[in-house]
Design an enzyme around this catalytic site. Structure first.
Site, short mmCIF file in Angstrom:
data_model
loop_
_atom_site.label_atom_id
_atom_site.label_comp_id
_atom_site.label_asym_id
_atom_site.label_seq_id
_atom_site.Cartn_x
_atom_site.Cartn_y
_atom_site.Cartn_z
N CYS A 1 2.09 1.49 -9.03
CA CYS A 1 3.08 1.04 -8.12
C CYS A 1 2.43 0.88 -6.94
O CYS A 1 1.34 0.86 -6.85
CB CYS A 1 4.10 2.27 -7.97
SG CYS A 1 3.41 3.60 -6.95
N ASP B 1 3.97 11.83 2.18
CA ASP B 1 5.01 11.23 2.37
C ASP B 1 5.52 10.80 3.95
O ASP B 1 6.58 10.30 4.09
CB ASP B 1 6.24 11.69 1.75
CG ASP B 1 5.83 11.62 0.12
OD1 ASP B 1 6.67 12.57 -0.64
OD2 ASP B 1 5.22 11.02 -0.30
N ARG C 1 15.87 3.72 -2.20
CA ARG C 1 15.33 4.55 -3.29
C ARG C 1 15.25 6.09 -2.44
O ARG C 1 15.61 7.18 -3.52
CB ARG C 1 13.81 4.20 -3.83
CG ARG C 1 14.01 2.97 -4.38
CD ARG C 1 12.34 2.68 -4.71
NE ARG C 1 12.10 3.90 -5.77
CZ ARG C 1 11.15 4.14 -6.52
NH1 ARG C 1 10.17 2.99 -6.28
NH2 ARG C 1 10.79 5.03 -7.17
#
Ligand code: EPZ
Length: 422
Positions: A116, A309, A401
Protein backbone atom coordinates in the site's frame (compact mmCIF):
# COMPACT_ATOMS: atom_id res chain seq x y z
CA UNK A 1 -13.82 11.99 -5.37
CA UNK A 2 -14.32 14.64 -2.69
CA UNK A 3 -11.87 17.33 -1.70
CA UNK A 4 -11.57 19.65 1.28
CA UNK A 5 -11.23 23.44 1.05
CA UNK A 6 -9.61 24.79 4.22
CA UNK A 7 -9.42 28.51 4.98
CA UNK A 8 -6.38 28.95 7.22
CA UNK A 9 -5.61 31.01 10.31
CA UNK A 10 -8.45 29.47 12.32
CA UNK A 11 -8.51 29.89 16.07
CA UNK A 12 -10.05 26.74 17.54
CA UNK A 13 -11.86 26.45 20.87
CA UNK A 14 -14.62 24.38 22.48
CA UNK A 15 -14.87 20.65 22.89
CA UNK A 16 -14.56 17.57 20.69
CA UNK A 17 -15.64 13.95 21.37
CA UNK A 18 -13.21 11.32 20.12
CA UNK A 19 -14.74 8.35 18.27
CA UNK A 20 -14.12 4.66 18.87
CA UNK A 21 -10.81 3.24 17.71
CA UNK A 22 -10.57 2.12 14.07
CA UNK A 23 -7.63 -0.15 14.84
CA UNK A 24 -9.44 -1.83 17.72
CA UNK A 25 -12.76 -2.09 15.85
CA UNK A 26 -11.30 -3.92 12.83
CA UNK A 27 -9.74 -6.94 14.60
CA UNK A 28 -12.71 -7.22 16.96
CA UNK A 29 -15.14 -7.22 14.03
CA UNK A 30 -13.11 -10.02 12.40
CA UNK A 31 -12.97 -11.89 15.74
CA UNK A 32 -16.78 -12.27 15.62
CA UNK A 33 -16.14 -14.88 12.88
CA UNK A 34 -14.98 -17.24 15.66
CA UNK A 35 -18.55 -17.74 16.90
CA UNK A 36 -22.12 -18.03 15.58
CA UNK A 37 -23.44 -16.32 18.70
CA UNK A 38 -24.94 -12.81 18.59
CA UNK A 39 -22.40 -10.05 19.28
CA UNK A 40 -23.19 -6.38 19.95
CA UNK A 41 -20.34 -3.89 19.54
CA UNK A 42 -20.66 -0.28 20.76
CA UNK A 43 -18.65 2.89 20.05
CA UNK A 44 -17.84 1.73 16.51
CA UNK A 45 -16.72 4.72 14.38
CA UNK A 46 -18.47 5.43 11.07
CA UNK A 47 -15.51 4.99 8.67
CA UNK A 48 -14.81 3.60 5.19
CA UNK A 49 -12.65 0.82 6.63
CA UNK A 50 -15.48 -0.22 8.97
CA UNK A 51 -17.90 -0.33 6.03
CA UNK A 52 -15.43 -2.42 4.03
CA UNK A 53 -15.10 -4.84 6.95
CA UNK A 54 -18.89 -5.09 7.30
CA UNK A 55 -19.13 -5.93 3.58
CA UNK A 56 -16.54 -8.67 4.06
CA UNK A 57 -18.32 -10.11 7.12
CA UNK A 58 -21.61 -10.18 5.19
CA UNK A 59 -19.87 -11.87 2.25
CA UNK A 60 -18.54 -14.53 4.67
CA UNK A 61 -22.01 -15.24 6.09
CA UNK A 62 -22.65 -12.76 8.89
CA UNK A 63 -25.80 -10.62 9.20
CA UNK A 64 -24.75 -7.12 10.25
CA UNK A 65 -27.05 -4.33 11.49
CA UNK A 66 -25.73 -0.85 12.22
CA UNK A 67 -27.70 1.39 14.58
CA UNK A 68 -25.75 4.60 15.24
CA UNK A 69 -22.39 3.60 16.73
CA UNK A 70 -23.71 0.13 17.58
CA UNK A 71 -23.20 -2.95 15.35
CA UNK A 72 -25.22 -6.15 15.88
CA UNK A 73 -23.74 -9.29 14.32
CA UNK A 74 -25.54 -12.62 13.92
CA UNK A 75 -24.85 -15.69 11.81
CA UNK A 76 -26.63 -16.81 8.64
CA UNK A 77 -26.20 -20.30 7.19
CA UNK A 78 -24.47 -19.01 4.03
CA UNK A 79 -20.92 -19.62 5.21
CA UNK A 80 -18.01 -18.76 2.92
CA UNK A 81 -14.31 -19.20 3.71
CA UNK A 82 -12.91 -17.03 0.92
CA UNK A 83 -12.16 -13.28 1.02
CA UNK A 84 -12.25 -11.92 -2.56
CA UNK A 85 -9.73 -9.55 -4.16
CA UNK A 86 -12.34 -6.78 -4.72
CA UNK A 87 -12.77 -6.39 -0.95
CA UNK A 88 -9.26 -7.23 0.28
CA UNK A 89 -7.58 -4.74 -2.12
CA UNK A 90 -9.49 -1.90 -0.42
CA UNK A 91 -8.09 -2.64 3.01
CA UNK A 92 -4.95 -4.50 4.06
CA UNK A 93 -6.48 -5.38 7.45
CA UNK A 94 -8.72 -7.86 5.59
CA UNK A 95 -5.92 -10.40 6.18
CA UNK A 96 -7.33 -10.60 9.72
CA UNK A 97 -10.01 -12.94 8.38
CA UNK A 98 -7.37 -15.69 8.22
CA UNK A 99 -7.03 -16.43 11.95
CA UNK A 100 -10.72 -16.76 12.87
CA UNK A 101 -11.92 -18.46 9.67
CA UNK A 102 -9.04 -20.96 9.63
CA UNK A 103 -9.59 -21.80 13.29
CA UNK A 104 -13.36 -22.15 13.00
CA UNK A 105 -13.74 -23.85 9.57
CA UNK A 106 -10.33 -25.50 9.07
CA UNK A 107 -9.62 -23.68 5.80
CA UNK A 108 -9.49 -20.16 4.36
CA UNK A 109 -8.61 -18.49 1.05
CA UNK A 110 -7.70 -14.79 1.03
CA UNK A 111 -6.46 -12.53 -1.73
CA UNK A 112 -2.95 -11.33 -0.87
CA UNK A 113 -3.23 -7.72 0.35
CA UNK A 114 -0.41 -6.39 -1.80
CA UNK A 115 1.52 -3.36 -0.65
CA UNK A 116 0.00 0.00 0.00
CA UNK A 117 1.15 3.61 -0.03
CA UNK A 118 3.24 3.26 3.10
CA UNK A 119 5.23 0.18 2.17
CA UNK A 120 5.22 -3.42 0.95
CA UNK A 121 3.67 -4.71 4.21
CA UNK A 122 4.10 -8.47 3.66
CA UNK A 123 2.38 -11.05 5.82
CA UNK A 124 5.29 -13.48 6.25
CA UNK A 125 5.15 -13.29 10.07
CA UNK A 126 1.45 -14.13 9.99
CA UNK A 127 1.97 -17.13 7.66
CA UNK A 128 4.98 -18.47 9.56
CA UNK A 129 2.88 -18.45 12.73
CA UNK A 130 0.00 -20.31 11.09
CA UNK A 131 2.41 -23.00 9.84
CA UNK A 132 3.66 -23.43 13.42
CA UNK A 133 0.00 -23.90 14.43
CA UNK A 134 -0.13 -26.87 11.99
CA UNK A 135 -1.72 -25.23 8.96
CA UNK A 136 -0.54 -25.72 5.38
CA UNK A 137 0.06 -22.52 3.37
CA UNK A 138 -0.28 -22.34 -0.43
CA UNK A 139 0.49 -19.09 -2.27
CA UNK A 140 -0.75 -18.96 -5.86
CA UNK A 141 -2.58 -16.70 -8.29
CA UNK A 142 -2.43 -13.78 -5.87
CA UNK A 143 -4.25 -15.74 -3.18
CA UNK A 144 -3.08 -17.42 0.00
CA UNK A 145 -4.85 -20.67 0.92
CA UNK A 146 -4.45 -22.21 4.36
CA UNK A 147 -5.71 -25.57 5.60
CA UNK A 148 -5.57 -27.18 9.02
CA UNK A 149 -3.40 -30.31 8.66
CA UNK A 150 -5.02 -32.39 11.44
CA UNK A 151 -8.44 -32.03 13.01
CA UNK A 152 -7.67 -28.66 14.63
CA UNK A 153 -4.86 -26.12 14.86
CA UNK A 154 -2.34 -27.31 17.45
CA UNK A 155 -1.18 -25.01 20.25
CA UNK A 156 2.57 -24.30 20.36
CA UNK A 157 5.13 -21.62 21.20
CA UNK A 158 5.68 -18.97 18.50
CA UNK A 159 8.32 -16.24 18.66
CA UNK A 160 7.46 -13.38 16.28
CA UNK A 161 10.41 -12.03 14.26
CA UNK A 162 9.00 -8.53 14.71
CA UNK A 163 6.22 -7.27 17.04
CA UNK A 164 3.74 -7.01 14.16
CA UNK A 165 0.33 -5.71 15.27
CA UNK A 166 -1.62 -7.63 12.62
CA UNK A 167 0.33 -10.85 13.04
CA UNK A 168 -0.18 -10.71 16.82
CA UNK A 169 -3.93 -10.21 16.35
CA UNK A 170 -4.26 -12.90 13.67
CA UNK A 171 -2.39 -15.53 15.69
CA UNK A 172 -4.25 -14.74 18.93
CA UNK A 173 -7.57 -15.23 17.15
CA UNK A 174 -6.42 -18.52 15.59
CA UNK A 175 -5.09 -19.83 18.91
CA UNK A 176 -8.45 -19.23 20.67
CA UNK A 177 -9.85 -22.43 19.07
CA UNK A 178 -6.57 -24.37 18.76
CA UNK A 179 -5.94 -27.64 20.59
CA UNK A 180 -3.93 -26.96 23.75
CA UNK A 181 -1.88 -23.98 24.82
CA UNK A 182 -0.27 -21.37 22.54
CA UNK A 183 2.43 -19.01 23.80
CA UNK A 184 3.17 -16.01 21.58
CA UNK A 185 6.45 -14.22 22.30
CA UNK A 186 7.72 -10.83 21.07
CA UNK A 187 4.11 -9.81 20.43
CA UNK A 188 3.06 -6.23 19.69
CA UNK A 189 1.72 -4.42 22.80
CA UNK A 190 -0.47 -1.77 21.18
CA UNK A 191 -3.59 -0.97 23.28
CA UNK A 192 -5.78 -2.17 20.40
CA UNK A 193 -4.44 -5.68 21.03
CA UNK A 194 -5.46 -5.43 24.71
CA UNK A 195 -8.95 -4.43 23.52
CA UNK A 196 -9.10 -7.47 21.20
CA UNK A 197 -7.98 -9.80 24.03
CA UNK A 198 -10.48 -8.28 26.47
CA UNK A 199 -13.24 -8.80 23.89
CA UNK A 200 -12.17 -12.41 23.25
CA UNK A 201 -12.05 -13.21 26.98
CA UNK A 202 -15.51 -11.65 27.31
CA UNK A 203 -16.93 -14.16 24.77
CA UNK A 204 -15.24 -17.09 26.54
CA UNK A 205 -11.63 -17.26 25.36
CA UNK A 206 -8.81 -17.92 27.83
CA UNK A 207 -6.07 -15.34 27.23
CA UNK A 208 -3.48 -14.13 29.75
CA UNK A 209 -0.40 -11.88 29.60
CA UNK A 210 -2.49 -9.08 28.09
CA UNK A 211 -0.43 -5.91 27.71
CA UNK A 212 2.86 -7.80 27.79
CA UNK A 213 4.97 -9.22 24.96
CA UNK A 214 4.28 -12.82 26.02
CA UNK A 215 0.65 -13.80 25.48
CA UNK A 216 -0.73 -17.21 26.53
CA UNK A 217 -3.89 -18.58 24.91
CA UNK A 218 -5.52 -21.77 26.22
CA UNK A 219 -7.56 -23.22 23.36
CA UNK A 220 -11.30 -23.70 23.95
CA UNK A 221 -14.11 -25.44 22.03
CA UNK A 222 -16.35 -23.35 19.75
CA UNK A 223 -19.25 -24.21 22.09
CA UNK A 224 -17.45 -22.36 24.89
CA UNK A 225 -17.84 -19.06 23.04
CA UNK A 226 -20.99 -17.05 23.76
CA UNK A 227 -22.81 -13.77 23.11
CA UNK A 228 -21.70 -10.49 24.56
CA UNK A 229 -21.97 -6.72 24.27
CA UNK A 230 -18.63 -4.92 24.09
CA UNK A 231 -17.65 -1.24 23.95
CA UNK A 232 -14.66 -0.39 21.74
CA UNK A 233 -11.83 1.71 23.23
CA UNK A 234 -11.36 5.35 22.12
CA UNK A 235 -9.17 6.15 19.11
CA UNK A 236 -5.80 7.29 20.47
CA UNK A 237 -4.58 8.47 17.05
CA UNK A 238 -7.63 10.64 16.42
CA UNK A 239 -7.12 12.05 19.94
CA UNK A 240 -3.45 12.78 19.20
CA UNK A 241 -4.38 14.48 15.94
CA UNK A 242 -6.78 16.83 17.74
CA UNK A 243 -4.19 17.49 20.47
CA UNK A 244 -1.81 18.83 17.82
CA UNK A 245 -4.64 20.78 16.17
CA UNK A 246 -5.25 22.52 19.48
CA UNK A 247 -1.58 23.20 20.17
CA UNK A 248 -1.03 24.90 16.78
CA UNK A 249 -4.33 26.68 16.21
CA UNK A 250 -6.31 26.44 19.42
CA UNK A 251 -6.82 28.64 22.40
CA UNK A 252 -8.25 25.90 24.60
CA UNK A 253 -9.92 22.63 23.54
CA UNK A 254 -11.57 20.01 25.76
CA UNK A 255 -10.89 16.58 24.18
CA UNK A 256 -13.46 14.09 25.49
CA UNK A 257 -13.77 10.29 25.45
CA UNK A 258 -10.04 9.48 25.45
CA UNK A 259 -7.94 6.99 27.42
CA UNK A 260 -5.21 9.13 29.03
CA UNK A 261 -2.99 6.09 29.62
CA UNK A 262 -2.84 5.31 25.89
CA UNK A 263 -1.52 8.80 25.12
CA UNK A 264 1.37 8.96 27.57
CA UNK A 265 4.30 9.04 25.09
CA UNK A 266 2.55 11.72 23.00
CA UNK A 267 1.66 13.77 26.08
CA UNK A 268 5.26 13.61 27.33
CA UNK A 269 6.63 14.72 23.91
CA UNK A 270 4.08 17.55 23.71
CA UNK A 271 5.08 18.66 27.21
CA UNK A 272 8.69 18.79 25.98
CA UNK A 273 7.44 20.90 23.05
CA UNK A 274 6.01 23.34 25.55
CA UNK A 275 2.35 22.33 25.22
CA UNK A 276 0.07 22.87 28.20
CA UNK A 277 -2.11 19.78 28.72
CA UNK A 278 -4.53 19.61 31.65
CA UNK A 279 -5.74 16.17 32.74
CA UNK A 280 -9.40 16.56 33.75
CA UNK A 281 -9.70 12.82 34.47
CA UNK A 282 -8.76 9.50 32.81
CA UNK A 283 -11.10 10.19 29.90
CA UNK A 284 -10.87 13.94 29.30
CA UNK A 285 -8.02 16.40 28.74
CA UNK A 286 -7.73 20.09 27.91
CA UNK A 287 -5.05 21.17 25.42
CA UNK A 288 -4.08 24.84 25.16
CA UNK A 289 -2.74 26.78 22.19
CA UNK A 290 1.02 27.22 22.27
CA UNK A 291 2.73 30.22 20.66
CA UNK A 292 6.23 29.01 21.54
CA UNK A 293 6.50 25.45 20.27
CA UNK A 294 9.89 23.95 21.11
CA UNK A 295 11.62 21.56 18.65
CA UNK A 296 11.42 17.90 19.80
CA UNK A 297 12.92 15.09 17.70
CA UNK A 298 11.15 11.71 17.73
CA UNK A 299 11.71 8.20 16.41
CA UNK A 300 8.73 5.95 15.73
CA UNK A 301 8.75 2.56 17.47
CA UNK A 302 6.33 -0.22 18.33
CA UNK A 303 4.19 0.58 21.40
CA UNK A 304 4.90 1.99 23.96
CA UNK A 305 7.28 3.96 21.70
CA UNK A 306 6.20 6.97 19.65
CA UNK A 307 3.41 5.75 17.32
CA UNK A 308 4.14 5.62 13.59
CA UNK A 309 0.50 6.65 13.05
CA UNK A 310 1.35 10.03 14.60
CA UNK A 311 4.57 10.55 12.61
CA UNK A 312 3.09 12.65 9.78
CA UNK A 313 1.13 14.83 12.21
CA UNK A 314 4.24 15.33 14.39
CA UNK A 315 6.37 16.21 11.35
CA UNK A 316 3.88 18.98 10.52
CA UNK A 317 3.81 20.08 14.18
CA UNK A 318 7.59 20.52 14.18
CA UNK A 319 7.46 22.82 11.12
CA UNK A 320 5.84 25.29 13.52
CA UNK A 321 8.49 24.88 16.24
CA UNK A 322 10.98 27.64 17.09
CA UNK A 323 13.97 25.55 16.05
CA UNK A 324 15.04 22.53 14.00
CA UNK A 325 14.28 18.85 14.68
CA UNK A 326 14.50 15.32 13.26
CA UNK A 327 11.81 12.68 12.80
CA UNK A 328 12.88 9.09 12.13
CA UNK A 329 10.44 6.46 10.84
CA UNK A 330 11.51 2.94 11.83
CA UNK A 331 8.25 0.97 11.42
CA UNK A 332 7.38 1.44 7.72
CA UNK A 333 9.80 1.86 4.85
CA UNK A 334 7.89 4.53 2.94
CA UNK A 335 5.90 6.72 5.27
CA UNK A 336 7.07 10.15 4.07
CA UNK A 337 4.45 10.70 1.35
CA UNK A 338 3.24 13.81 3.20
CA UNK A 339 6.67 15.47 2.86
CA UNK A 340 6.42 16.64 -0.79
CA UNK A 341 2.89 17.91 -0.10
CA UNK A 342 4.00 19.86 2.98
CA UNK A 343 6.92 21.23 0.95
CA UNK A 344 4.41 22.59 -1.57
CA UNK A 345 2.90 24.52 1.34
CA UNK A 346 6.29 26.04 2.16
CA UNK A 347 7.62 23.62 4.77
CA UNK A 348 11.42 23.29 4.77
CA UNK A 349 12.00 19.53 5.01
CA UNK A 350 14.94 17.36 3.91
CA UNK A 351 14.72 13.56 3.78
CA UNK A 352 17.84 11.52 4.47
CA UNK A 353 17.05 7.77 4.43
CA UNK A 354 14.36 7.15 7.05
CA UNK A 355 14.90 10.50 8.74
CA UNK A 356 13.45 13.88 7.86
CA UNK A 357 15.25 17.08 8.91
CA UNK A 358 12.70 19.77 9.80
CA UNK A 359 13.51 23.49 9.76
CA UNK A 360 11.23 25.22 12.26
CA UNK A 361 9.37 28.51 11.97
CA UNK A 362 7.93 27.55 8.56
CA UNK A 363 5.37 30.09 7.38
CA UNK A 364 3.04 27.82 5.46
CA UNK A 365 0.88 29.09 2.61
CA UNK A 366 -2.29 27.55 1.21
CA UNK A 367 -1.84 25.28 -1.83
CA UNK A 368 -3.48 22.49 -3.80
CA UNK A 369 -2.21 19.25 -2.27
CA UNK A 370 -3.06 15.57 -2.53
CA UNK A 371 -3.80 13.05 0.19
CA UNK A 372 -1.74 9.88 -0.28
CA UNK A 373 -2.49 7.80 2.79
CA UNK A 374 -4.57 8.09 5.91
CA UNK A 375 -2.23 9.80 8.34
CA UNK A 376 -0.48 11.90 5.67
CA UNK A 377 -3.86 13.42 4.85
CA UNK A 378 -4.43 14.22 8.52
CA UNK A 379 -1.13 16.12 8.56
CA UNK A 380 -2.27 18.16 5.53
CA UNK A 381 -5.53 19.08 7.28
CA UNK A 382 -3.55 20.28 10.32
CA UNK A 383 -1.27 22.30 8.03
CA UNK A 384 -4.30 23.83 6.30
CA UNK A 385 -5.53 25.14 9.64
CA UNK A 386 -2.44 27.31 10.19
CA UNK A 387 -1.66 28.51 6.66
CA UNK A 388 -2.27 31.91 5.12
CA UNK A 389 -4.98 31.53 2.47
CA UNK A 390 -6.86 28.47 1.28
CA UNK A 391 -5.64 24.87 1.04
CA UNK A 392 -7.32 22.33 -1.24
CA UNK A 393 -6.80 18.67 -0.34
CA UNK A 394 -7.81 16.16 -3.01
CA UNK A 395 -8.34 12.35 -2.72
CA UNK A 396 -9.68 12.68 0.81
CA UNK A 397 -11.14 9.17 0.65
CA UNK A 398 -7.83 8.36 2.38
CA UNK A 399 -8.90 10.59 5.26
CA UNK A 400 -12.39 9.06 5.43
CA UNK A 401 -10.82 5.64 6.04
CA UNK A 402 -9.76 6.66 9.55
CA UNK A 403 -11.40 9.91 10.67
CA UNK A 404 -15.13 10.20 11.36
CA UNK A 405 -16.51 13.57 10.13
CA UNK A 406 -13.19 15.32 10.71
CA UNK A 407 -14.28 18.53 8.99
CA UNK A 408 -17.52 18.62 11.03
CA UNK A 409 -15.61 18.17 14.29
CA UNK A 410 -13.06 20.84 13.34
CA UNK A 411 -15.73 23.30 12.13
CA UNK A 412 -17.55 22.85 15.47
CA UNK A 413 -14.30 24.10 17.02
CA UNK A 414 -14.17 27.17 14.78
CA UNK A 415 -12.36 25.93 11.65
CA UNK A 416 -13.51 26.91 8.16
CA UNK A 417 -13.54 23.71 6.08
CA UNK A 418 -15.79 22.82 3.15
CA UNK A 419 -16.12 19.38 1.58
CA UNK A 420 -16.85 19.55 -2.17
CA UNK A 421 -17.44 16.93 -4.83
CA UNK A 422 -14.47 16.90 -7.20
C1 EPZ B 1 -1.32 -1.88 12.12
O1 EPZ B 1 -0.95 -2.24 10.80
C2 EPZ B 1 -2.21 -0.66 11.99
N1 EPZ B 1 -3.39 -1.00 11.21
C3 EPZ B 1 -1.44 0.47 11.31
O2 EPZ B 1 -2.28 1.62 11.29
C4 EPZ B 1 -0.21 0.80 12.16
O3 EPZ B 1 0.55 1.80 11.51
C5 EPZ B 1 0.64 -0.48 12.34
O4 EPZ B 1 -0.17 -1.52 12.91
C6 EPZ B 1 1.83 -0.24 13.25
O5 EPZ B 1 1.41 0.22 14.48
C7 EPZ B 1 -4.42 -1.62 11.82
O6 EPZ B 1 -4.37 -1.92 13.00
C8 EPZ B 1 -5.62 -1.91 10.98
P1 EPZ B 1 2.44 -4.26 11.44
P2 EPZ B 1 -0.20 -3.65 10.52
O7 EPZ B 1 2.08 -5.65 11.04
O8 EPZ B 1 -0.75 -4.69 11.41
C9 EPZ B 1 6.19 -5.31 8.77
C10 EPZ B 1 -3.37 3.45 10.35
O9 EPZ B 1 -2.92 4.51 9.91
N2 EPZ B 1 5.61 -6.66 8.69
O10 EPZ B 1 2.75 -3.98 12.87
O11 EPZ B 1 -0.22 -3.88 9.07
C11 EPZ B 1 5.37 -4.30 8.00
O12 EPZ B 1 5.74 -4.32 6.63
C12 EPZ B 1 -2.68 2.14 10.01
O13 EPZ B 1 -4.36 3.36 11.11
C13 EPZ B 1 6.33 -7.67 8.05
O14 EPZ B 1 7.43 -7.44 7.56
O15 EPZ B 1 1.28 -3.27 10.99
C14 EPZ B 1 5.71 -2.99 8.66
O16 EPZ B 1 6.91 -2.48 8.12
C15 EPZ B 1 -1.54 2.33 9.05
N3 EPZ B 1 5.79 -8.92 7.97
C16 EPZ B 1 5.93 -3.40 10.12
O17 EPZ B 1 6.13 -4.82 10.11
C17 EPZ B 1 4.57 -9.21 8.51
O18 EPZ B 1 4.13 -10.38 8.41
C18 EPZ B 1 4.75 -3.08 11.02
O19 EPZ B 1 3.63 -3.76 10.49
C19 EPZ B 1 3.85 -8.19 9.15
C20 EPZ B 1 4.39 -6.92 9.23
Amino acid sequence: MDKLLIKGNSKLSGEVKISGSKNASLPILFATLLTDEKIILQNIPNLRDINTTVQLLEYLGKKVEKIGDEIIITQTNQIKTEAPYELVKQMRASVLVIGPVLAKYGKVKVSLPGGCAIGSRPIDIHLCGFQKLCASVDLSNGYVKLKVIGQKLCGTTIILDYPSVGATENLIMAAVLADGITILENTAKEPEIDDLCNFLNKIGAKISGIGTSIIKIVGVKVSALHSTTYKIMPDRIEAGTFMIASAVSGTEILIKNINYFHLDILISKMHLAGSKIEKIDGNNIKVFGNENIKPVSVETLPYPGFPTDMQAQWTFFMTQAKGNSLVTETVFENRFMHIPELQRMGAKLTIKGNTVFIEGCSKLTGAQVMATDLRASAALVLAGLVTEGETQISRIYHLDRGYENIEKKLNNLGANIKRIKE
